[in-house]
Design a protein around this motif. Structure first.
Motif, PDB file in Angstrom:
ATOM      1  N   LEU A 267     -11.824 -34.353  29.601  1.00  0.00           N
ATOM      2  CA  LEU A 267     -11.219 -34.986  28.434  1.00  0.00           C
ATOM      3  C   LEU A 267     -12.066 -36.151  27.940  1.00  0.00           C
ATOM      4  O   LEU A 267     -12.628 -36.903  28.732  1.00  0.00           O
ATOM      5  CB  LEU A 267      -9.814 -35.505  28.770  1.00  0.00           C
TER       6      LEU A 267
ATOM      7  N   GLY B  66      -9.071 -30.948  19.686  1.00  0.00           N
ATOM      8  CA  GLY B  66      -8.743 -29.607  20.134  1.00  0.00           C
ATOM      9  C   GLY B  66      -9.328 -28.510  19.262  1.00  0.00           C
ATOM     10  O   GLY B  66      -9.183 -27.326  19.575  1.00  0.00           O
TER      11      GLY B  66
ATOM     12  N   PHE C 217      -5.363 -27.224  22.188  1.00  0.00           N
ATOM     13  CA  PHE C 217      -6.066 -27.413  23.459  1.00  0.00           C
ATOM     14  C   PHE C 217      -6.168 -26.098  24.234  1.00  0.00           C
ATOM     15  O   PHE C 217      -7.191 -25.808  24.849  1.00  0.00           O
ATOM     16  CB  PHE C 217      -5.365 -28.491  24.280  1.00  0.00           C
ATOM     17  N   ARG C 218      -5.108 -25.294  24.193  1.00  0.00           N
ATOM     18  CA  ARG C 218      -5.155 -23.986  24.859  1.00  0.00           C
ATOM     19  C   ARG C 218      -6.235 -23.115  24.239  1.00  0.00           C
ATOM     20  O   ARG C 218      -7.033 -22.485  24.950  1.00  0.00           O
ATOM     21  CB  ARG C 218      -3.799 -23.278  24.743  1.00  0.00           C
TER      22      ARG C 218
ATOM     23  N   ASN D  99      -4.674 -31.789  17.803  1.00  0.00           N
ATOM     24  CA  ASN D  99      -4.014 -32.512  18.895  1.00  0.00           C
ATOM     25  C   ASN D  99      -2.690 -31.895  19.337  1.00  0.00           C
ATOM     26  O   ASN D  99      -1.789 -32.600  19.810  1.00  0.00           O
ATOM     27  CB  ASN D  99      -3.793 -33.989  18.512  1.00  0.00           C
TER      28      ASN D  99
ATOM     29  N   MET E   1      -0.761 -28.774  21.795  1.00  0.00           N
ATOM     30  CA  MET E   1      -1.034 -28.029  23.013  1.00  0.00           C
ATOM     31  C   MET E   1      -1.656 -26.672  22.688  1.00  0.00           C
ATOM     32  O   MET E   1      -2.487 -26.169  23.438  1.00  0.00           O
ATOM     33  CB  MET E   1       0.248 -27.858  23.825  1.00  0.00           C
TER      34      MET E   1
ATOM     35  N   ARG F 290      -0.827 -29.113  32.516  1.00  0.00           N
ATOM     36  CA  ARG F 290      -1.096 -27.728  32.121  1.00  0.00           C
ATOM     37  C   ARG F 290      -2.551 -27.339  32.340  1.00  0.00           C
ATOM     38  O   ARG F 290      -2.848 -26.193  32.689  1.00  0.00           O
ATOM     39  CB  ARG F 290      -0.717 -27.522  30.654  1.00  0.00           C
TER      40      ARG F 290
ATOM     41  N   PRO G 105       2.313 -33.802  21.550  1.00  0.00           N
ATOM     42  CA  PRO G 105       2.488 -33.683  23.002  1.00  0.00           C
ATOM     43  C   PRO G 105       2.249 -34.994  23.752  1.00  0.00           C
ATOM     44  O   PRO G 105       1.671 -35.949  23.225  1.00  0.00           O
ATOM     45  CB  PRO G 105       1.433 -32.645  23.389  1.00  0.00           C
TER      46      PRO G 105
ATOM     47  N   GLU H  39       1.662 -33.993  29.861  1.00  0.00           N
ATOM     48  CA  GLU H  39       1.818 -32.550  29.693  1.00  0.00           C
ATOM     49  C   GLU H  39       0.456 -31.855  29.708  1.00  0.00           C
ATOM     50  O   GLU H  39       0.289 -30.798  30.327  1.00  0.00           O
ATOM     51  CB  GLU H  39       2.535 -32.278  28.370  1.00  0.00           C
ATOM     52  N   LEU H  40      -0.522 -32.451  29.053  1.00  0.00           N
ATOM     53  CA  LEU H  40      -1.867 -31.870  29.038  1.00  0.00           C
ATOM     54  C   LEU H  40      -2.491 -31.899  30.434  1.00  0.00           C
ATOM     55  O   LEU H  40      -3.107 -30.918  30.868  1.00  0.00           O
ATOM     56  CB  LEU H  40      -2.744 -32.637  28.048  1.00  0.00           C
TER      57      LEU H  40
END
Length: 370
Positions: free
Chosen positions: A169, A64, A77-78, A72, A74, A163, A155, A159-160
């Protein structure tokens, strides 16, 4: 001129000359073999259907973007998707005691959480401790994420997927059991994501499980398969063999990383030798170019400095894993020729996805490919 091309050309000429000197049928066959290899390395489409290009992967956010947000999470990643427009998120998967697929690199969580004795596979998901702040970045020795962040949770993969339904990935299945592979594939199918991910492992046993469970999900090479690839490439046999993987991913130690490791006393003779071996024999222009002509993209990890980015893109790689995606995005924006060249060389992305029919037909078995 590239070292490997010189080697292959010399090999072909030597084989041909040997055949002429010996003057036997065996010698003639050897000579013809050398010429055939050189021709098929230059024009692999004479024998093999080129794999379709699956995604743009010029910038891969490693964990991420581990030097800009806690790895790693969220939030990492956002940040990679929304703030840096990363093409692909790289992440690591484990299976908890209560059979939840979680995103975290280490099985033993002491490095990332500061808590001793917590093993992911022996712990229920709701009992996993949060990440500690100021986590040191693995590929930037002595550096940690500068700012504290609220999101420190480990996470779930689901969930990933929920979202960020359009995110590409690159998944490393760390505790590669049959159960983890099966549950990951089921989750990908449930969210219709089998053609927007790359999965695999550096461990050959795990790679085989992935391929056996669902051969339509794009794969990257394990280290064992890389070793076989190199043997077949330098003997010329690869010209005649199918390749099951779509992605060739290898580590690259940039000069900046080597200097940092040397300053910390981590640059042993063995590390130097392995780095030189990788650089000369496994990441040269010839093998990268040949694999690209077969439709296999080359990604390198983990490069965090401009000199390393420039070297790798100039050498012809299709993508770079980095812990600093915002800085790599700035570099790519300032040097648009790299992304333009990658897209021109690779062709159009196959947006419709691809199934088993797009691999070589029938699909390579364990004994049928390299």
């Amino acid at each position: 001129m590239d070292f490997t091309f010189v080697y292959l050309a010399t090999l072909a000429v030597a084989m041909w000359s040997t055949g002429a000197i010996v003057g036997t049928s065996i010698g003639a066959v050897v000579g013809m073999y050398g010429i055939a290899v050189l021709v098929l390395y230059a024009f692999p489409s004479l024998l093999h259907k080129r794999k379709p290009r699956l995604f743009d992967g010029v910038l891969l956010a490693h964990r991420g973007g581990a030097a800009e947000r806690l790895e790693n999470t969220m939030e990492a990643f956002r940040h990679a998707i929304e703030d840096t427009q990363a093409d692909i998120l790289e992440l690591d998967l484990h299976l908890t005691k209560d059979k939840q697929i979680v995103i975290t690199h280490d099985s033993d969580l002491e490095r990332t959480t500061g808590v001793r004795g917590v093993i992911v596979e022996d712990t229920d998901f709701d009992k996993l401790p949060p990440y500690k702040q100021h986590l040191e970045v693995t590929f930037k020795p002595g550096y940690s994420v500068p700012d504290e962040q609220e999101d420190t949770r480990i996470p779930l993969l689901e969930e990933l997927l929920q979202r960020f339904p359009n995110a590409k990935l690159n998944m490393d299945l760390k505790n590669g059991t049959q159960e983890l592979v099966q549950k990951t594939a089921e989750l990908l199918r449930r969210y219709d994501r089998t053609q927007t991910v790359i999965w695999g492992s550096s461990v050959n046993r795990v790679l085989e499980l992935c391929y056996e469970h669902d051969p339509t999900i794009p794969l990257y090479f394990s280290f064992g398969r890389v070793a076989k690839l190199m043997v077949f490439f330098y003997t010329g046999l690869l010209a005649f063999m199918p390749i099951r993987e779509e992605f060739y991913e290898l580590p690259y130690a940039s000069p900046a990383l080597k200097n940092q490791m040397e300053e910390q006393g981590r640059m042993s003779l063995g590390v130097r030798f392995a780095s030189a071996l990788l650089d000369v024999f496994l990441l040269n222009r010839c093998i990268i170019s040949y694999l690209r002509r077969r439709g296999v993209e080359t990604y390198v990890f983990v490069v965090n400095d401009e000199e390393g980015w420039r070297t790798m893109y100039e050498r012809g790689v299709a993508g770079v894993h980095t812990d600093v995606p915002s800085k790599l995005r700035q570099f790519l924006d300032a040097n648009p020729q790299y992304a333009q060249r990658i897209r021109a060389d690779g062709g159009d992305v196959e947006h419709s996805g691809r199934g088993e029919k797009d691999r070589l037909v029938p699909p390579p078995s364990k004994s049928g490919d390299l």
